[in-house]
Design an enzyme around this catalytic site. Sequence first.
Site, PDB file in Angstrom:
ATOM      1  N   ASP A  60       0.836  -1.199   0.000  1.00  0.00           N
ATOM      2  CA  ASP A  60       0.000   0.000   0.000  1.00  0.00           C
ATOM      3  C   ASP A  60       0.875   1.255   0.000  1.00  0.00           C
ATOM      4  OD1 ASP A  60       0.888  -0.122   2.587  1.00  0.00           O
ATOM      5  OD2 ASP A  60      -1.081   0.051   3.525  1.00  0.00           O
ATOM      6  N   SER A  61       2.214   1.071   0.056  1.00  0.00           N
ATOM      7  CA  SER A  61       3.122   2.195  -0.189  1.00  0.00           C
ATOM      8  C   SER A  61       2.874   2.779  -1.576  1.00  0.00           C
ATOM      9  CB  SER A  61       4.577   1.746  -0.053  1.00  0.00           C
ATOM     10  OG  SER A  61       4.806   0.563  -0.817  1.00  0.00           O
ATOM     11  N   ASP A  99      -1.192  -6.252  -0.495  1.00  0.00           N
ATOM     12  CA  ASP A  99      -1.318  -5.594   0.810  1.00  0.00           C
ATOM     13  C   ASP A  99      -2.770  -5.165   1.029  1.00  0.00           C
ATOM     14  OD1 ASP A  99       0.080  -4.827   3.028  1.00  0.00           O
ATOM     15  OD2 ASP A  99       1.063  -3.100   2.101  1.00  0.00           O
ATOM     16  N   LYS A 129      -1.157  -9.519   2.737  1.00  0.00           N
ATOM     17  CA  LYS A 129      -0.446  -9.044   3.935  1.00  0.00           C
ATOM     18  C   LYS A 129      -1.371  -8.106   4.696  1.00  0.00           C
ATOM     19  CE  LYS A 129       3.019  -5.818   3.886  1.00  0.00           C
ATOM     20  NZ  LYS A 129       2.457  -4.809   4.810  1.00  0.00           N
ATOM     21  N   GLU A 131      -1.464  -5.541   8.505  1.00  0.00           N
ATOM     22  CA  GLU A 131      -0.583  -4.886   9.469  1.00  0.00           C
ATOM     23  C   GLU A 131      -1.056  -5.085  10.907  1.00  0.00           C
ATOM     24  OE1 GLU A 131       0.237  -0.759   8.643  1.00  0.00           O
ATOM     25  OE2 GLU A 131       1.050  -1.217   6.667  1.00  0.00           O
ATOM     26  N   GLU A 198       9.270  -4.113  10.495  1.00  0.00           N
ATOM     27  CA  GLU A 198       9.650  -2.792   9.960  1.00  0.00           C
ATOM     28  C   GLU A 198      10.150  -1.888  11.084  1.00  0.00           C
ATOM     29  OE1 GLU A 198       6.935  -0.943   7.211  1.00  0.00           O
ATOM     30  OE2 GLU A 198       7.987   0.986   7.308  1.00  0.00           O
TER      31      GLU A 198
HETATM   32  O1  KIV Z   1       3.505  -1.108   1.670  1.00  0.00           O
HETATM   33  C1  KIV Z   1       4.676  -1.514   1.679  1.00  0.00           C
HETATM   34  O2  KIV Z   1       5.472  -1.236   0.775  1.00  0.00           O
HETATM   35  C2  KIV Z   1       5.105  -2.347   2.794  1.00  0.00           C
HETATM   36  C3  KIV Z   1       6.552  -2.728   2.867  1.00  0.00           C
HETATM   37  C4  KIV Z   1       7.347  -1.594   3.354  1.00  0.00           C
HETATM   38  C5  KIV Z   1       6.766  -3.936   3.686  1.00  0.00           C
HETATM   39  O3  KIV Z   1       4.313  -2.694   3.627  1.00  0.00           O
END
Ligand code: KIV
Length: 295
Positions: A60-61, A99, A129, A131, A198
Site C-alpha cells: 500500500d506504499s 497488501d 499481507k 498490518e 519494519e
Molecule cells: O507497503 C509496503 O510497501 C510495505 C513494505 C514496506 C513492507 O508494507
Amino acid sequence: MSATPHTPVPHNLDAPLPMTLPRLAEKQRLGEPIVMVTAYDYPSAQVAEQAGVDVVLVGDSGAMTVLGYPSTVPVSTDEMLVLAAAVRRGLTTPLLVGDLPFGSYEASDEQAVATAQRFIKEAGCDAVKLERGGSSVQRARAIVQAGIPVMGHVGLTPQTATALGGYRAQGRTAERALRVAEDALALQQAGCFSIVFEAIPAAVSRALVERLEVPVIGIGAGPATDGQVLVFHDLLGIYDGHAPRFAKRYADLKAQMIAGVAEYAGEVRRRAFPGPEHTYSIDDEQLAQFLAELD
Ligand code: KIV
C-alpha cells in the site's frame, strides 16, 4: 507449431521454478536470504521478475509512490486491485503478495476474508499481507482458515503510524520490544507464513528471529532477518518524498527520467525530433495522386 488448447506447452527446463510457500520455508531452512521488493504496475513487475527476486509485494506504499497520496491511509481496495492485477500480468516466478489497505479488514473477520478473496480472485495474488498484532491476529487467523496465505507486519505499521507516535522505529524500550514479540508470536500462531519486521532495532529483531519459526522479512530491522524488502521507488530513486534511513538507494532513476524527458522537450522545440529515421515515407507517385485528389 502454435499451441492450441489441446497442445501442452513444453516446460522450459531452464526457467526458474515459481516461488511457493514450501520453497520459501526451504530457503529459510537453508539460510538463503529471501529477496522481496514492492511493485505496483506491469513494468515494475517485469523488472522484479527479470532481476530474480523471490517475493513481490504490491504494497500500500503504492498509495504514495504511484498514486500521490500523502500517506498509505486513503488508498482503496479497488485502487489496490488495479495495481495488483497489473503486477500479476508482469510476473511468473516470484510469490505475489497483495497488501490489504487500511479500512479493508479491521472491522470483522467477514470483511477481512471478503477483501482477501478479492485480491486472490480478481488480482491473481498468491497471498495477502495485513498490518499489526492485536485484533489483526484474529483477522489473519480467519483469512488463513479461509485458505488464503497471510503475511503479517509488525513494528512500524504505517497504516496506524499516528497511533504509534509517527513514522519512527518501534521496540526501542524493553516494554515495547516485548509488545512487538507478542504480536509476532501471535501472528505466527494464527498461521501467518511469514512476518515483515519494519523499523525495529537490529538486536531486538535478532532475538525474535531466533524464536520464530516462520521467515521474517526485514525493512529497517537489521541483518539477522531471513530476508529483506525495499520499496521499489526508494531503491531505484524514483520517489523523492521522505526517505527513511533504511531505504538504501541503488539508482537515481528520477534524475535520469527528468533528463530524458527534458532532452526530448528540447529536441521538439528545436525541431530536431523527429528525424528521418523516425518518419514513414510514401511513394512519390502515390503522394502526387493524393495531393491532386485532396485539392
Ligand atoms: O507497503 C509496503 O510497501 C510495505 C513494505 C514496506 C513492507 O508494507
